[in-house]
Design a protein around this motif. Structure first.
Motif, PDB file in Angstrom:
ATOM      1  N   ASP A  73     -11.608  37.487  49.262  1.00 50.76           N
ATOM      2  CA  ASP A  73     -12.264  36.397  50.517  1.00 50.76           C
ATOM      3  C   ASP A  73     -13.213  35.904  50.903  1.00 50.76           C
ATOM      4  N   LYS A  74     -14.719  36.455  50.154  1.00 52.40           N
ATOM      5  CA  LYS A  74     -15.452  36.396  51.119  1.00 52.40           C
ATOM      6  C   LYS A  74     -16.463  35.997  49.895  1.00 52.40           C
ATOM      7  N   THR A  75     -17.074  34.727  50.797  1.00 54.78           N
ATOM      8  CA  THR A  75     -18.359  34.250  50.248  1.00 54.78           C
ATOM      9  C   THR A  75     -19.345  35.428  49.852  1.00 54.78           C
ATOM     10  N   SER A  76     -20.039  34.890  48.442  1.00 56.69           N
ATOM     11  CA  SER A  76     -21.435  36.018  48.087  1.00 56.69           C
ATOM     12  C   SER A  76     -22.567  36.036  49.617  1.00 56.69           C
ATOM     13  N   GLU A  77     -22.452  35.200  50.220  1.00 58.32           N
ATOM     14  CA  GLU A  77     -23.150  35.306  51.824  1.00 58.32           C
ATOM     15  C   GLU A  77     -22.455  35.994  52.256  1.00 58.32           C
ATOM     16  N   GLY A 113     -27.095  40.753  44.984  1.00 55.44           N
ATOM     17  CA  GLY A 113     -28.371  41.885  44.741  1.00 55.44           C
ATOM     18  C   GLY A 113     -29.271  40.945  44.578  1.00 55.44           C
ATOM     19  N   GLY A 114     -29.112  39.735  44.386  1.00 55.40           N
ATOM     20  CA  GLY A 114     -30.518  38.419  43.730  1.00 55.40           C
ATOM     21  C   GLY A 114     -30.298  37.666  46.109  1.00 55.40           C
ATOM     22  N   LEU A 115     -29.290  37.863  46.411  1.00 54.13           N
ATOM     23  CA  LEU A 115     -29.441  37.159  47.581  1.00 54.13           C
ATOM     24  C   LEU A 115     -30.267  38.307  48.798  1.00 54.13           C
ATOM     25  N   LEU A 116     -29.965  39.635  48.842  1.00 54.43           N
ATOM     26  CA  LEU A 116     -30.257  40.419  49.199  1.00 54.43           C
ATOM     27  C   LEU A 116     -31.428  40.755  48.884  1.00 54.43           C
ATOM     28  N   ALA A 117     -32.212  40.706  47.948  1.00 52.05           N
ATOM     29  CA  ALA A 117     -33.727  40.726  47.587  1.00 52.05           C
ATOM     30  C   ALA A 117     -33.936  39.555  48.222  1.00 52.05           C
TER      31      ALA A 117
END
Length: 198
Positions: free
Chosen positions: A176-180, A20-24
């Protein structure tokens, strides 16, 4: 433009606040975490911390979770009424309801929103439980805390309960995915759906 807000749901340690923080950040939107506002909302309809503690002593975590349910439903409705923009991440219990009346109230509150996104590691629910509880235990271990079996059991309940999948409009698998990479997948899904980004 994207139909705001974007709402993140899912069990404990699924990555709701992080993603959520990355999306924001990428959208230039505010982020709102329901866990930060929950107690204020709960108090509006008579939440009693002493009662919750007494229930916890006699019935354990399962009893506390039952006591929280009406307050959690109220908090969801209040959060959505108060924040019509940004990215909202729910606490794990705020999207899981045994009581049909409470579930319908939350379902109705979420119905207008196009992007209610469930985060899970895997479509295999047993695998998701194992990954999330391991992740949760590792976080606690870094703080010198031994995980409570009741909390781990509650998280398994959150993973396997049908409420999350019934409320979600989109499910994203994160293993197996990063947050990015997960964030990029969500943004691509929105773009493919016709939402304008940026």
């Amino acid at each position: 433009m994207i139909n705001a807000p974007i709402i993140m749901i899912g069990p404990m340690s699924a990555g709701k606040s992080t993603i959520g923080g990355l999306l924001a950040e990428k959208l230039g939107w505010p982020q709102y975490s329901l866990d930060e506002k929950r107690w204020d909302y709960y108090k509006e309809i008579g939440y009693d911390k002493a009662v919750a503690a007494k229930i916890g002593q006699s019935e354990g975590m399962e009893g506390v979770l039952r006591y929280w349910k009406p307050f959690e439903a109220h908090a969801v409705i209040r959060m959505l009424a108060e924040h019509t923009d940004g990215v909202i991440d729910f606490g794990a219990g705020h999207s899981v309801y045994e009581d049909e009346t409470l579930f319908r109230r939350v379902q109705a509150a979420l119905a207008p929103y196009q992007y209610v996104i469930l985060l899970l590691p895997s479509p295999n629910l047993d695998e998701s439980v194992a990954i999330l509880n391991q992740r949760f235990s590792e976080v606690l271990a870094q703080e010198g805390i031994k995980p409570d079996p009741g909390t781990l059991s509650a998280n398994e309940h959150f993973v396997k309960h049908p409420s999350n999948s019934l409320l979600a409009k989109i499910t994203i698998y994160t293993n197996d995915k990063t947050s990015e990479e997960t964030c990029a997948e969500i943004l691509q899904h929105i773009a493919d759906d016709g939402g304008e980004l940026g």
